[in-house]
Scaffold this active site. Structure first.
Site, PDB file in Angstrom:
ATOM      1  N   LYS A 111      37.846  40.134  34.397  1.00 35.06           N
ATOM      2  CA  LYS A 111      36.554  39.486  34.168  1.00 35.06           C
ATOM      3  C   LYS A 111      36.345  39.126  32.690  1.00 35.06           C
ATOM      4  O   LYS A 111      35.686  38.141  32.387  1.00 35.06           O
ATOM      5  CB  LYS A 111      35.403  40.351  34.687  1.00 35.06           C
ATOM      6  CG  LYS A 111      35.411  40.433  36.207  1.00 35.06           C
ATOM      7  CD  LYS A 111      34.067  40.775  36.803  1.00 35.06           C
ATOM      8  CE  LYS A 111      34.150  40.583  38.318  1.00 35.06           C
ATOM      9  NZ  LYS A 111      32.956  40.939  39.044  1.00 35.06           N
ATOM     10  N   LYS A 194      41.744  36.886  45.550  1.00 34.08           N
ATOM     11  CA  LYS A 194      40.798  37.364  46.569  1.00 34.08           C
ATOM     12  C   LYS A 194      39.616  36.406  46.698  1.00 34.08           C
ATOM     13  O   LYS A 194      39.254  35.725  45.735  1.00 34.08           O
ATOM     14  CB  LYS A 194      40.350  38.799  46.272  1.00 34.08           C
ATOM     15  CG  LYS A 194      39.270  38.943  45.243  1.00 34.08           C
ATOM     16  CD  LYS A 194      38.698  40.359  45.231  1.00 34.08           C
ATOM     17  CE  LYS A 194      37.565  40.408  44.220  1.00 34.08           C
ATOM     18  NZ  LYS A 194      36.369  41.045  44.657  1.00 34.08           N
ATOM     19  N   LYS A 197      32.846  35.621  44.970  1.00 38.89           N
ATOM     20  CA  LYS A 197      31.598  34.874  44.780  1.00 38.89           C
ATOM     21  C   LYS A 197      31.710  33.921  43.601  1.00 38.89           C
ATOM     22  O   LYS A 197      31.073  32.881  43.567  1.00 38.89           O
ATOM     23  CB  LYS A 197      30.444  35.829  44.460  1.00 38.89           C
ATOM     24  CG  LYS A 197      30.174  36.882  45.489  1.00 38.89           C
ATOM     25  CD  LYS A 197      28.848  37.550  45.144  1.00 38.89           C
ATOM     26  CE  LYS A 197      28.719  38.919  45.739  1.00 38.89           C
ATOM     27  NZ  LYS A 197      29.234  39.993  44.865  1.00 38.89           N
TER      28      LYS A 197
END
Ligand code: AQP
Length: 332
Positions: A111, A194, A197
């Site tokens: 991230k 994966k 969102k």
């Protein structure tokens, strides 16, 4: 007593991975466990959020829990920031968590990306807050998708470190529950990433709020390969996109990947996608409609959150009082 804690971040675009990897399993578990399901808004702000959208997404995740079948009478449903004890315990746990443990967390590396020096302290400390969420309720089990396994192991390590430091067996070591045929649903556009969102492409995921046409279109456009479906799961090796669609079918139809391969052996993906699309519309359509209905009545959703926060707050206050005493923080 067995107690479950789990949560989802209100970061928008709730998707099939969140449903199959987490929320759907909770529906079954609520029958046998005391369950606390949180909308983890303090986790969401570890990355920038638009305040109005954060409100809307918090209500949408709450609605999704209920639409999926979680009973707010049976379970506690609340948003994390309304119980301030989460943050207070996170600080106490941060004080006993070695930096070396956090440095190993792969989600932070993903991230934070290349600009790690500019990443916020909150993003780095995210797993400590997650440990606090779980340990505050002395939860024994945590049902999550496969991507949260590392964070959960850290929660267990932190619980153990606290118990050792204070010479008391206060926190149970929470057990991960990684359940079902789709513990890691992958992107529809790239079988190596994966479903997420935050993926820039809406075609990468099936959102829980997608209407029937959007579901069908996204499945039609999903990446596959030119080969037919194999007769056994071994034939899916090295075929990430194919394996993902078969896994989604297995999870939605509550059967095994092996059984799906047997059923569709030798069929082309064009035909399989039609079947998958019908199945996804049948299973996801009612949830989407219920979410829309519930989010239109914000008063009802807010009432559920308020009630949940009161019930969670009673447990949280009691435990935090005990933890303060163990740590030696004076109460006058
Ligand atoms: N692709 C997935 N397959 C199976 N389970 C998944 N989960 C998330 N993605 C998948 C599970 O959903 C629960 C809630 O996840 P979260 O909201 O805490 O955030 P996340 O794991 O970071 O999920 P996203 O969708 O990938 O969000 P972004 O893009 O914001 O990072 C967890 O139990 C998780 O395991």
């Amino acid at each position: 007593m067995n107690r479950i804690f789990s949560g989802v971040q209100p970061t928008g675009n709730l998707h099939l991975g969140n449903y199959l990897g987490a929320i759907r399993n909770w529906v079954t578990l609520q029958e046998d466990f005391e369950c606390i399901f949180c909308i983890v808004d303090l986790h969401a702000i570890t990355l920038p959020q638009n305040p109005e959208e954060l409100h809307a997404h918090t209500r949408e995740v709450t609605a999704a829990y209920i639409a999926a079948g979680i009973d707010p009478e049976k379970c506690i449903i609340f948003n994390q920031s309304t119980v301030p004890e989460h943050s207070e315990l996170a600080w106490m746990l941060a004080c006993i968590t070695p930096l070396g443990w956090l440095n190993r967390m792969t989600q932070f590396k993903e991230k934070a990306g290349k600009h790690r020096e500019n990443a916020g302290l909150g993003l780095y400390a995210y797993p400590v807050l997650m440990a606090a969420d779980i340990l505050l309720y002395r939860a024994t089990h945590v049902p999550v998708g496969d991507d949260q396994k590392q964070h959960l192991e850290l929660s267990r390590d932190i619980a153990g470190a606290f118990n050792r430091q204070y010479g008391i067996d206060y926190f149970p070591l929470p057990e991960p529950q990684i359940l079902g045929a789709a513990t890691r649903v992958m992107s529809l556009r790239d079988g190596a990433s994966k479903m997420s969102k935050s993926d820039g492409s809406d075609y990468s995921r099936l959102n829980l709020t997608d209407d029937d046409d959007a579901i069908a279109l996204k499945i039609r456009k999903a990446r596959t390969d030119a080969d037919p479906l194999p007769g056994t799961s071994a034939g899916l090796e090295g075929r990430d996109e194919a394996a993902n669609l078969v896994g989604i079918y297995a999870a939605l139809s509550e059967t095994s990947v092996e059984e799906v391969c047997r059923q569709f052996a030798g069929k082309m993906f064009s035909q399989f996608k039609n079947e998958l699309s019908d199945l996804a519309v049948e299973r996801m359509g009612p949830i989407a409609r219920k979410i829309r209905e519930l989010t239109a009545e914000t008063g009802h959703v807010d009432g559920i959150l308020r009630n949940g926060a009161e019930r969670a707050g009673v447990i949280a206050k009691r435990h935090l009082g005990e933890i303060r005493d163990i740590v030696g923080l004076l109460r006058t």
